[in-house]
Design a protein around this motif. Sequence first.
Motif, PDB file in Angstrom:
ATOM      1  N   GLU A  25       0.833  -1.170  -0.082  1.00 26.53           N
ATOM      2  CA  GLU A  25       0.035  -0.172   0.108  1.00 26.53           C
ATOM      3  C   GLU A  25       0.864   1.242   0.079  1.00 26.53           C
ATOM      4  O   GLU A  25       0.732   2.368  -0.663  1.00 26.53           O
ATOM      5  CB  GLU A  25      -0.867   0.183   1.184  1.00 26.53           C
ATOM      6  N   GLN A  26       2.006   1.167   0.677  1.00 24.40           N
ATOM      7  CA  GLN A  26       2.762   2.354   0.689  1.00 24.40           C
ATOM      8  C   GLN A  26       3.969   2.461   0.019  1.00 24.40           C
ATOM      9  O   GLN A  26       4.823   3.220  -0.155  1.00 24.40           O
ATOM     10  CB  GLN A  26       3.338   2.470   2.328  1.00 24.40           C
ATOM     11  N   LEU A  27       3.996   1.263  -0.978  1.00 19.39           N
ATOM     12  CA  LEU A  27       5.231   1.436  -1.729  1.00 19.39           C
ATOM     13  C   LEU A  27       5.511   2.570  -2.746  1.00 19.39           C
ATOM     14  O   LEU A  27       6.894   3.011  -2.487  1.00 19.39           O
ATOM     15  CB  LEU A  27       5.158  -0.090  -2.526  1.00 19.39           C
ATOM     16  N   VAL A  28       4.762   2.964  -3.318  1.00 16.12           N
ATOM     17  CA  VAL A  28       4.790   4.146  -4.222  1.00 16.12           C
ATOM     18  C   VAL A  28       5.003   5.559  -3.389  1.00 16.12           C
ATOM     19  O   VAL A  28       5.803   6.083  -4.040  1.00 16.12           O
ATOM     20  CB  VAL A  28       3.752   4.120  -5.362  1.00 16.12           C
ATOM     21  N   GLU A  29       4.174   5.496  -2.483  1.00 12.95           N
ATOM     22  CA  GLU A  29       4.252   6.889  -1.716  1.00 12.95           C
ATOM     23  C   GLU A  29       4.015   6.606  -0.436  1.00 12.95           C
ATOM     24  O   GLU A  29       3.083   5.778   0.215  1.00 12.95           O
ATOM     25  CB  GLU A  29       3.240   7.660  -2.282  1.00 12.95           C
ATOM     26  N   TYR A  30       4.893   7.138   0.466  1.00 16.86           N
ATOM     27  CA  TYR A  30       5.227   6.802   1.992  1.00 16.86           C
ATOM     28  C   TYR A  30       4.564   8.048   2.642  1.00 16.86           C
ATOM     29  O   TYR A  30       5.026   9.413   2.362  1.00 16.86           O
ATOM     30  CB  TYR A  30       6.437   6.659   2.373  1.00 16.86           C
ATOM     31  N   MET A  35       6.785  10.193  -2.476  1.00 11.59           N
ATOM     32  CA  MET A  35       7.973   9.441  -2.926  1.00 11.59           C
ATOM     33  C   MET A  35       7.823   8.049  -2.048  1.00 11.59           C
ATOM     34  O   MET A  35       7.147   8.177  -1.000  1.00 11.59           O
ATOM     35  CB  MET A  35       9.191  10.001  -3.107  1.00 11.59           C
ATOM     36  N   SER A  36       8.474   7.051  -2.522  1.00 11.86           N
ATOM     37  CA  SER A  36       8.852   5.797  -1.590  1.00 11.86           C
ATOM     38  C   SER A  36       9.743   6.045  -0.675  1.00 11.86           C
ATOM     39  O   SER A  36      10.705   6.982  -0.673  1.00 11.86           O
ATOM     40  CB  SER A  36       9.144   4.800  -2.803  1.00 11.86           C
ATOM     41  N   SER A  44      16.616  12.772   6.278  1.00 12.49           N
ATOM     42  CA  SER A  44      15.430  13.316   6.500  1.00 12.49           C
ATOM     43  C   SER A  44      14.644  13.291   7.566  1.00 12.49           C
ATOM     44  O   SER A  44      14.916  12.358   8.424  1.00 12.49           O
ATOM     45  CB  SER A  44      14.408  12.951   5.120  1.00 12.49           C
ATOM     46  N   SER A  45      13.707  14.260   7.872  1.00  7.62           N
ATOM     47  CA  SER A  45      13.004  14.073   9.175  1.00  7.62           C
ATOM     48  C   SER A  45      12.132  12.820   9.133  1.00  7.62           C
ATOM     49  O   SER A  45      11.831  12.159  10.148  1.00  7.62           O
ATOM     50  CB  SER A  45      12.178  15.220   9.387  1.00  7.62           C
ATOM     51  N   GLN A  46      11.692  12.341   7.924  1.00  7.33           N
ATOM     52  CA  GLN A  46      10.772  11.338   7.897  1.00  7.33           C
ATOM     53  C   GLN A  46      11.418  10.088   8.283  1.00  7.33           C
ATOM     54  O   GLN A  46      11.100   9.052   8.939  1.00  7.33           O
ATOM     55  CB  GLN A  46      10.098  11.090   6.570  1.00  7.33           C
ATOM     56  N   TYR A  47      12.733   9.832   7.766  1.00  4.28           N
ATOM     57  CA  TYR A  47      13.547   8.640   8.039  1.00  4.28           C
ATOM     58  C   TYR A  47      14.034   8.670   9.497  1.00  4.28           C
ATOM     59  O   TYR A  47      13.952   7.736  10.026  1.00  4.28           O
ATOM     60  CB  TYR A  47      14.732   8.380   7.248  1.00  4.28           C
ATOM     61  N   GLU A  48      14.376   9.933   9.969  1.00  3.25           N
ATOM     62  CA  GLU A  48      14.954  10.017  11.335  1.00  3.25           C
ATOM     63  C   GLU A  48      13.748   9.514  12.423  1.00  3.25           C
ATOM     64  O   GLU A  48      13.892   8.988  13.234  1.00  3.25           O
ATOM     65  CB  GLU A  48      15.221  11.238  11.718  1.00  3.25           C
ATOM     66  N   GLN A  49      12.587  10.055  11.960  1.00  2.00           N
ATOM     67  CA  GLN A  49      11.350   9.603  12.713  1.00  2.00           C
ATOM     68  C   GLN A  49      11.019   8.207  12.816  1.00  2.00           C
ATOM     69  O   GLN A  49      10.760   7.481  13.930  1.00  2.00           O
ATOM     70  CB  GLN A  49      10.231  10.238  12.381  1.00  2.00           C
ATOM     71  N   LEU A  50      11.254   7.381  11.498  1.00  2.00           N
ATOM     72  CA  LEU A  50      11.167   6.020  11.480  1.00  2.00           C
ATOM     73  C   LEU A  50      12.197   5.393  12.441  1.00  2.00           C
ATOM     74  O   LEU A  50      11.895   4.472  12.863  1.00  2.00           O
ATOM     75  CB  LEU A  50      11.214   5.686   9.859  1.00  2.00           C
ATOM     76  N   ASN A  51      13.307   5.884  12.254  1.00  2.00           N
ATOM     77  CA  ASN A  51      14.555   5.197  13.012  1.00  2.00           C
ATOM     78  C   ASN A  51      14.137   5.165  14.321  1.00  2.00           C
ATOM     79  O   ASN A  51      14.353   4.188  15.227  1.00  2.00           O
ATOM     80  CB  ASN A  51      15.807   6.009  12.562  1.00  2.00           C
ATOM     81  N   TYR A 246      12.407  -0.077   7.817  1.00  2.00           N
ATOM     82  CA  TYR A 246      11.041   0.209   7.599  1.00  2.00           C
ATOM     83  C   TYR A 246      10.204  -1.026   7.697  1.00  2.00           C
ATOM     84  O   TYR A 246       9.050  -1.118   8.435  1.00  2.00           O
ATOM     85  CB  TYR A 246      10.807   0.811   6.068  1.00  2.00           C
ATOM     86  N   MET A 247      10.793  -2.141   7.103  1.00  2.91           N
ATOM     87  CA  MET A 247       9.901  -3.472   7.128  1.00  2.91           C
ATOM     88  C   MET A 247      10.018  -3.920   8.572  1.00  2.91           C
ATOM     89  O   MET A 247       9.168  -4.342   9.075  1.00  2.91           O
ATOM     90  CB  MET A 247      10.427  -4.638   6.272  1.00  2.91           C
TER      91      MET A 247
END
Length: 362
Positions: A25-30, A35-36, A44-51, A246-247
């Motif tokens: 569901e989130q492959l093409v747009e996160y 973007m993926s 990026s802030s998005q990846y730092e938050q995920l981490n 992410y996975m």
Amino acid sequence: MAKRAYNFNAGPAALPLEVLQKAQEQLVEYQGIGMSIMEISHRSSQYEQLNEETQSLMKELFGIPDGYKVLFLQGGGSTQFAMIPMNFLKAGKTAAYVHTGSWADKALKEAKLFGETAVVASSEADKFTKIPDLSGLQLGENTAYLHITSNETIEGSQYQQYPDTGSVPLIVDMSSDILSRPVDISKFAMIYAGAQKNLGPSGVTVVILREDMLEDLPKNIPTMLKYEIHAKNNSLYNTPPVYSVYMVNLVLKWIKENGGLEAMERRNREKADLIYQAIDGSGGFYSGVVDPAYRSIMNITFRMKDEELEKKFVKESEANGFVGLKGHRSVGGLRASTYNAVPYEACKALAEFMADFQKRNS
């Protein structure tokens, strides 16, 4: 969707269907960023938050107390075999290893390249069908650490309890059974696990490291092999395996939504029992490899009377939608890996297939 295979692969292994669907569901747009997740900068802030969120989920689910770092590294568990002695085996010290099978042996061989080692317990004389009794283990003052392999993926044995090593750091490879059951993290100085069995896809290795292990480390270690560097940089010193992390995040959320580690252990024991009952109730048609007291709930190994019958079993199982039941090439036989994400229904189907195969080939 076409019927999914009954996936008993030892690693890379089954992932929860709900996780795969969410990733699709989130492959093409996160999260609406256009973007993926595979395309975004690790700064990026998005990846730092995920981490950060993934670290927090790991701490919450595994009951990791204060004073530990959660790191996301690369190179699989096999790179950890070398990083551990490079960082922690100092001159004048001896690294202690418990030899329980193929993966313990690989870790030991790497350590020998860097310093003095000692095998303080082994089940080799029992053909690795047991875990050695470590209740009376005595470790000398010059012991740098004790290394154990929690679950031998190839042989199919598993520690039922962990040793008390006192002031000697206990380091454990949990690649095959991490998050399959609750564990007292305070027993360990370090836990590490390749993700591709119980945590997610290959590409990321989780390291849980007690912070005092980061003190007074050698200065001549290559930068990318220093735990200190990765800890200081919150696993962001270089480009991390973004999609694999992410996975792992999605898998951890799935575990949480499905009751946490107590529920995982209950389900895992129920699943394993189905197959062990099929083995033990077969009147000798199937025979378990490991002593029942040390059997793994993650990797179930068994044999039949001859290799030709085993080959027939594998061929017919594949024709019936079962994948990954052939034993490791180094030991032969048969193996069903029943990690967290393997459904109960798959194990029930396997037990039924085993009974039918026995009926037709007795």
